[in-house]
Write an enzyme that holds these catalytic residues in place. Structure first.
Site, PDB file in Angstrom:
ATOM      1  N   TYR A 122      -8.624   6.476  20.618  1.00 18.08           N
ATOM      2  CA  TYR A 122      -9.855   6.099  19.730  1.00 18.08           C
ATOM      3  C   TYR A 122      -9.862   4.563  19.820  1.00 18.08           C
ATOM      4  O   TYR A 122     -10.694   4.046  18.879  1.00 18.08           O
ATOM      5  CB  TYR A 122      -9.627   6.515  18.197  1.00 18.08           C
ATOM      6  CG  TYR A 122      -9.824   8.138  18.536  1.00 18.08           C
ATOM      7  CD1 TYR A 122     -11.243   8.580  18.399  1.00 18.08           C
ATOM      8  CD2 TYR A 122      -8.808   8.988  18.737  1.00 18.08           C
ATOM      9  CE1 TYR A 122     -11.469  10.087  18.555  1.00 18.08           C
ATOM     10  CE2 TYR A 122      -9.218  10.409  19.079  1.00 18.08           C
ATOM     11  CZ  TYR A 122     -10.535  11.043  19.006  1.00 18.08           C
ATOM     12  OH  TYR A 122     -10.675  12.233  19.280  1.00 18.08           O
ATOM     13  N   HIS A 136      -0.642  -0.199   5.817  1.00 17.84           N
ATOM     14  CA  HIS A 136      -1.209   0.870   6.787  1.00 17.84           C
ATOM     15  C   HIS A 136      -0.379   1.965   7.043  1.00 17.84           C
ATOM     16  O   HIS A 136       0.259   2.098   7.999  1.00 17.84           O
ATOM     17  CB  HIS A 136      -1.448   0.075   7.829  1.00 17.84           C
ATOM     18  CG  HIS A 136      -2.751  -0.815   7.812  1.00 17.84           C
ATOM     19  ND1 HIS A 136      -3.114  -1.677   8.713  1.00 17.84           N
ATOM     20  CD2 HIS A 136      -3.445  -1.279   6.811  1.00 17.84           C
ATOM     21  CE1 HIS A 136      -4.294  -2.286   8.441  1.00 17.84           C
ATOM     22  NE2 HIS A 136      -4.497  -2.207   7.058  1.00 17.84           N
ATOM     23  N   GLN A 176       0.780  -1.076   0.108  1.00 19.06           N
ATOM     24  CA  GLN A 176       0.047   0.027  -0.037  1.00 19.06           C
ATOM     25  C   GLN A 176       0.925   1.327   0.087  1.00 19.06           C
ATOM     26  O   GLN A 176       0.211   2.196  -0.129  1.00 19.06           O
ATOM     27  CB  GLN A 176      -1.007   0.046   1.221  1.00 19.06           C
ATOM     28  CG  GLN A 176      -1.799  -1.136   1.269  1.00 19.06           C
ATOM     29  CD  GLN A 176      -2.721  -1.376   2.534  1.00 19.06           C
ATOM     30  OE1 GLN A 176      -2.513  -0.362   3.496  1.00 19.06           O
ATOM     31  NE2 GLN A 176      -3.658  -2.268   2.492  1.00 19.06           N
ATOM     32  N   GLU A 191     -14.903   3.783  10.451  1.00 21.00           N
ATOM     33  CA  GLU A 191     -15.078   4.656  11.505  1.00 21.00           C
ATOM     34  C   GLU A 191     -14.981   6.098  11.012  1.00 21.00           C
ATOM     35  O   GLU A 191     -13.902   6.300  10.242  1.00 21.00           O
ATOM     36  CB  GLU A 191     -14.318   4.489  13.032  1.00 21.00           C
ATOM     37  CG  GLU A 191     -14.419   3.142  13.594  1.00 21.00           C
ATOM     38  CD  GLU A 191     -13.488   3.292  14.898  1.00 21.00           C
ATOM     39  OE1 GLU A 191     -12.811   4.336  15.126  1.00 21.00           O
ATOM     40  OE2 GLU A 191     -13.790   2.258  15.451  1.00 21.00           O
ATOM     41  N   TYR A 193     -10.284 -10.176   9.519  1.00 18.73           N
ATOM     42  CA  TYR A 193     -10.601 -10.634   8.122  1.00 18.73           C
ATOM     43  C   TYR A 193     -10.933 -12.196   7.623  1.00 18.73           C
ATOM     44  O   TYR A 193     -11.687 -12.575   7.093  1.00 18.73           O
ATOM     45  CB  TYR A 193      -9.747 -10.127   7.060  1.00 18.73           C
ATOM     46  CG  TYR A 193      -9.679  -8.671   6.755  1.00 18.73           C
ATOM     47  CD1 TYR A 193     -10.646  -8.063   6.261  1.00 18.73           C
ATOM     48  CD2 TYR A 193      -8.533  -7.847   7.269  1.00 18.73           C
ATOM     49  CE1 TYR A 193     -10.738  -6.691   6.254  1.00 18.73           C
ATOM     50  CE2 TYR A 193      -8.514  -6.488   6.928  1.00 18.73           C
ATOM     51  CZ  TYR A 193      -9.655  -5.736   6.683  1.00 18.73           C
ATOM     52  OH  TYR A 193      -9.757  -4.493   6.381  1.00 18.73           O
TER      53      TYR A 193
END
Ligand code: HEC
Length: 452
Positions: free
Chosen positions: A334, A231, A161, A324, A345
């Site tokens: 959080y 991430h 990513q 979220e 997953y």
């Protein structure tokens, strides 16, 4: 229709388990067609597989986790793909017109032929900057994509990513010409090990189509870099007081999000020159990363400052079923991975807990996950009724949603664009149009109200 052996198994399993709803020829019946090129809940094999395995319970798509093995599901997916090919299924073209509750919208292509575009921002009324994840910074001038990318931009690690991520223009660009980039930065290889990487921020100026005066404004301690390739976050926004906020995802190690000696899984706040405000919430904690602003954030890829209140809002990718929307406040936790609305997953439980003392609740969560990416408050005049509403992009569901927020509550949500491609970024342009950065295909579309 001639099918390869593995898909033949799939054909039998399909007829037995799926045909009663999706039709014997896959053309739909009680449920949607699987061979029309439209994938409302994610087109990639991984999404299709998950949708079969875990179902879409709120719509009546059953879960096959208990009745079919992974191999059986794989052969059904092969059969669906094979049938799609045979049916000549094609993704429908991007619609030219959209109907919403408030406006009829005209859609036009703003830039085309891009390679995994990730973010867009505007230098002035006629110039947009677009990042491409493999590492290029592109310019659209007077509606024309310039063939040459900006030269000399930072080298990025384009793997998984990672790559060139966000671009943001200084709110005082007219005076100072600063442009900010976020990207995946890799350390030099040593001893044949996979070199670790982390999100890094740099600012520079574009002169003669060349990145100059470059200054690294955030670099994490090298011992905190990770060998994973996912991430990374990352968005960059500025509040009215001039602070710069950005987010780094937890880099695949969930518990790091709770550890203030680590940069990952957090929102950070710095000054635009990279110096760190002394009143940051963890500034005085021992061994802390001084730039931290909030923690317990899994992977934020949408951030926006409310135009009226100056508040920082963010969307983060949850695990399965736990995306979220959060209102980010100084020093708050959080919750990831201690509390979450999502599952792993593979369907296993991460935690039973969704609430905990001392941990913030999201303003909204999406179950199933839509894969939230890109966020902006609508700031223009063209869609007068949408002022200060929140535009939310979704990769997996290929959507742009519009949220109306009152008193920290979402009171209305509508989908304004669907199925045009994976949405990486949404942004209000200087002309008041809404710009949507898409992947598969790699392009940017411009949404403007149709003149009546
Ligand atoms: C009881 C009816 C039913 C059965 C049986 C069923 N489905 Fe579904 N499926 C649905 C419904 C309802 C949806 C949601 C979309 C819609 O409204 O049609 C859905 C959605 C899907 C989707 C997502 C489609 C998209 O647009 O992203 C896939 C993939 C899918 N089903 C595959 C299967 C497969 C494979 C089987 C058999 C193993 C199966 N379904 C069995 C009812 C069913």
């Amino acid at each position: 229709m001639v099918l390869p052996a593995f898909a033949q198994d799939g054909a039998g399993l399909y007829q037995k388990n799926c045909a009663q709803c999706h039709g014997a020829d896959l053309n739909g019946g009680n449920a949607t067609s699987l061979v029309d090129g439209i994938w409302q809940f994610g087109a990639e094999n991984s999404y299709v597989t998950r949708n079969i395995k875990f179902g879409i319970p709120h719509l009546g798509m059953p879960s096959y986790e208990k009745t079919l093995s992974d191999n059986e599901i794989r052969s059904i997916v092969s059969y669906i793909r094979e049938s799609e090919n045979n049916a000549g299924a094609q993704k429908p073209p991007t619609p030219e017109e959209l109907e919403t509750m408030d406006y009829d919208i005209h859609v036009e292509t703003f830039a085309d032929g891009l390679e995994i575009p990730w973010a867009i921002d505007f230098l002035d009324n006629n110039t947009a900057l677009i990042t491409e994840r493999p590492g290029k910074l592109r310019i659209v001038k007077n509606g024309v994509l310039q063939p040459e990318p900006v030269k000399n931009t930072p080298e990025v690690l384009h793997e998984g990513q990672g790559g060139l991520l966000d671009v943001a223009i200084d709110p005082e660009y007219d005076k100072n010409s600063w442009v900010y980039l976020a990207y995946s930065h890799v350390l030099p290889e040593s001893g044949g090990q996979r070199p670790p990487a982390m999100t890094r921020l740099e600012r520079g100026k574009i002169v003669d189509n060349t990145w100059t005066d470059a200054e690294v404004i955030f670099e994490a301690p090298h011992e905190t870099y990770r060998t994973t390739r996912h991430h990374y976050g990352c968005r960059i926004v500025f509040d009215p007081l001039g602070y710069l906020y950005f987010a780094i995802g937890e880099r695949g190690t969930a518990e790091h999000a709770q550890d203030i000696t680590r940069p990952n899984g957090k929102v950070h706040r710095i000054h635009k020159d990279g110096s760190v405000p002394k009143d940051n919430p963890f500034y005085n904690e021992k061994n802390s990363i001084k730039s931290l602003y909030s923690f317990g954030n899994r992977n934020i890829q949408g951030m926006a400052i409310h135009p009226a209140t100056g508040e920082l809002w963010a969307t983060e990718h949850g695990p399965m079923g736990g995306d979220e929307l959060n209102l980010i406040k100084s020093g708050k936790n959080y919750g990831w991975p201690v509390i979450t609305y999502g599952l792993n997953y593979n369907g296993t439980v991460i935690t039973e807990e969704t609430h905990k003392e001392g941990m913030e609740q999201p303003i909204l969560y999406w179950k199933p996950s839509i894969a939230v990416c890109g966020l902006d408050f609508y700031r223009g005049d063209a869609f007068e009724k949408w002022k200060n509403r929140l535009l939310v992009g979704a990769l997996k569901y290929e959507e742009v949603r519009l949220l109306q927020i009152e008193d920290e509550r979402v009171v209305h949500e509508q989908v304004i664009l669907k199925g045009a491609g994976r949405v990486r970024d949404v942004s209000t342009g200087p002309d008041g149009a809404i710009y949507v950065v898409l992947n598969n295909p790699g392009k940017v579309v411009r949404l403007a109200p149709k003149p009546n």
